[in-house]
Design a protein around this motif. Sequence first.
Motif, PDB file in Angstrom:
ATOM      1  N   TRP A  62      58.968  41.906  21.336  1.00  0.00           N
ATOM      2  CA  TRP A  62      60.280  42.328  21.991  1.00  0.00           C
ATOM      3  C   TRP A  62      61.183  42.253  20.893  1.00  0.00           C
ATOM      4  O   TRP A  62      62.083  43.296  20.519  1.00  0.00           O
ATOM      5  N   ARG A  65      60.473  44.927  18.282  1.00  0.00           N
ATOM      6  CA  ARG A  65      60.713  46.291  18.495  1.00  0.00           C
ATOM      7  C   ARG A  65      62.281  46.557  18.873  1.00  0.00           C
ATOM      8  O   ARG A  65      62.812  47.671  18.771  1.00  0.00           O
ATOM      9  N   THR A  66      63.056  45.371  19.335  1.00  0.00           N
ATOM     10  CA  THR A  66      64.567  45.553  19.175  1.00  0.00           C
ATOM     11  C   THR A  66      65.189  45.872  17.942  1.00  0.00           C
ATOM     12  O   THR A  66      66.057  46.827  17.706  1.00  0.00           O
ATOM     13  N   TYR A  69      64.001  49.655  16.864  1.00  0.00           N
ATOM     14  CA  TYR A  69      64.833  50.802  17.798  1.00  0.00           C
ATOM     15  C   TYR A  69      66.118  50.632  17.983  1.00  0.00           C
ATOM     16  O   TYR A  69      66.846  51.576  18.563  1.00  0.00           O
ATOM     17  N   MET A  70      66.603  49.458  17.587  1.00  0.00           N
ATOM     18  CA  MET A  70      68.056  49.237  17.802  1.00  0.00           C
ATOM     19  C   MET A  70      68.402  49.225  19.286  1.00  0.00           C
ATOM     20  O   MET A  70      69.566  49.794  19.545  1.00  0.00           O
ATOM     21  N   ASP A  71      67.594  49.114  20.142  1.00  0.00           N
ATOM     22  CA  ASP A  71      67.789  49.104  21.541  1.00  0.00           C
ATOM     23  C   ASP A  71      66.869  48.288  22.448  1.00  0.00           C
ATOM     24  O   ASP A  71      65.828  48.421  22.254  1.00  0.00           O
ATOM     25  N   SER A  72      67.596  47.139  23.128  1.00  0.00           N
ATOM     26  CA  SER A  72      66.685  46.099  23.612  1.00  0.00           C
ATOM     27  C   SER A  72      65.765  46.693  24.840  1.00  0.00           C
ATOM     28  O   SER A  72      64.818  46.197  25.163  1.00  0.00           O
ATOM     29  N   TYR A  73      66.298  47.533  25.602  1.00  0.00           N
ATOM     30  CA  TYR A  73      65.526  48.137  26.763  1.00  0.00           C
ATOM     31  C   TYR A  73      64.617  48.975  26.107  1.00  0.00           C
ATOM     32  O   TYR A  73      63.439  49.066  26.880  1.00  0.00           O
ATOM     33  N   ARG A  74      64.652  49.876  25.210  1.00  0.00           N
ATOM     34  CA  ARG A  74      63.605  50.635  24.787  1.00  0.00           C
ATOM     35  C   ARG A  74      62.730  49.682  24.239  1.00  0.00           C
ATOM     36  O   ARG A  74      61.540  50.206  24.187  1.00  0.00           O
TER      37      ARG A  74
END
Length: 109
Positions: A62, A65-66, A69-74
């Motif tokens: 997580w 990938r955060t 993607y610079m997006d924690s939900y994605r």
Amino acid sequence: MIVVFRHFFYKNYVGLSLWPFIILKEDSLKDDAVLINHERIHLKQQRELLILPFYLLYVSEWLLRTILYMDSYRAYQNISFEREAYANEADMQYLSKRKIFGFLNYLMR
């Protein structure tokens, strides 16, 4: 074992697996077969990785990938453990035919 604890959840999350429990936001969710199957897939993943390594890998993936993607939900949506669970949650026979370390098939997708 299924436990209901409504004060444990953030925003839209309704279920969580923490070995050996499935924790749900509301009592009515006990009847949601797809959600329960999703959480049972996580319990299987946790058991095959001997529990603690599962959590370490989950959080590590997580975090990576955060950053990616610079997006924690994605990032959450793209964790291999979540990809496997979401892809197979509607298949009530999945756990009986699942191969060990099945989440690895979702690592690089």
